[in-house]
Enzyme design. Structure first.
Site: not given
Ligand code: AKB
Length: 305
Positions: A12-13, A138, A142, A168, A32-34
């Protein structure tokens, strides 16, 4: 900040940071891993951020001076496999920090989240330094990440900077697996004339921010003089707060139709442990933060995207 590596660049970011930096004519290397299936107008390398040697070689070869480390499993998805979530969120941060030490890279941006707070944190309007007792994996990662950057900044004279992002809102690059994703899902349903089943109750109030402000705030923080920064972990940052019920009203006010069924699931418990509002007075006084888009503008812009 001239030659930037972005990890998790297809998220997203990441996609939005690439556009922003390309407009500033900065060099961007995206990883990216994708697999990257669309044109993101910068160099892209498909690789796992946990492959330390490969990332380190890329950093050296491309003379990287700044890293935006955006890889993360978000809150709802993280609950499916907390061990995997810890590995990705924390091991990847440790890997990036080791690479920074080895390659003498001082400038790093790492996003934290409103998930670091918890039910003891004065959730009505949470200050910069409340009791922190996150209950999702999560949030725990963080918080651990915030403590690690504070520690490594001191120990190795690094300059890792961080923001506690609210939800976001971005319509071109979608998140996945977050608790605040309902905003984009409801807006998409309205645009596609579909009924929406909301996984949070109608009165659940959470802080949100339009993607434009999220990108701008990170750039502003990264450009600030180090001597102006009084927070060495992660800055609270705020824009507006909204409930699913108010979002529905805003959608209707903008001339769209939407039928919403409220069916809270496990994500309600996560949302209940997050703040309703965040006080960002430190970000305002230290480096002049001010959100550009209020709630009405953010929703209107997203509906008309
Ligand atoms: C999530 O919902 O998990 C994220 C966040 C608030 O950090 N969007």
């Amino acid at each position: 900040m001239n030659r930037i590596l972005i990890t998790g660049a297809l998220g997203q970011l990441g996609v939005e940071f690439i556009k922003y930096f390309k407009n500033l004519n900065l060099f961007v290397l995206a990883t990216d891993i994708r697999e990257c299936k669309k044109d993101i107008s910068c160099e892209f390398i498909q690789c796992d951020v946990l492959e330390k040697n490969k990332i380190s070689d890329l950093v050296k070869k491309n003379k990287i001076d700044t890293i935006f480390h955006l890889v993360a499993t978000l809150s709802a998805k993280g609950e499916e496999d907390p061990f995997k979530s810890w590995k990705l969120n924390i091991d990847s941060l440790q890997t990036i920090i080791k690479i920074c030490i080895k390659n003498k890279i001082k400038n790093v941006f790492w996003p934290s989240s409103i998930a670091v707070f918890g039910t003891d944190s004065e959730l009505e309007n949470v200050p910069q330094n409340p009791v922190l007792n996150p209950s999702s994996i999560y949030g725990i990662t963080k918080l651990a990440g915030e403590k690690l950057i504070e520690y490594y900044n001191q120990k190795f004279s690094l300059d890792i900077r961080s923001l506690r992002y609210p939800g976001i809102i971005s319509m071109s690059s979608k998140p996945g697996g977050g608790t605040t994703d309902y905003v984009m899902e409801m807006i998409d349903s309205a645009k596609n004339k579909k009924k929406y089943r909301c996984f949070l109750s109608k009165k659940t109030e959470l802080p949100m921010m339009l993607i434009d402000d999220a990108i701008q705030s990170a750039y502003q923080l990264m450009s600030a003089k180090k001597s102006c920064l009084s927070v060495s972990s992660s800055y609270n940052i705020s824009s507006f707060s909204i409930t699913p019920e108010i979002l529905k009203k805003q959608i209707l006010l903008n001339g769209f139709e939407i039928d919403v069924e409220f069916r809270p699931d496990f994500r309600q418990q996560i949302a209940n442990s997050w703040p309703k509002k965040i006080s960002d007075t430190k970000a305002k006084s230290d480096w002049g933060w001010k959100a550009k888009y209020n709630m009405e503008e953010s929703i209107r812009k997203s509906l008309n995207f």
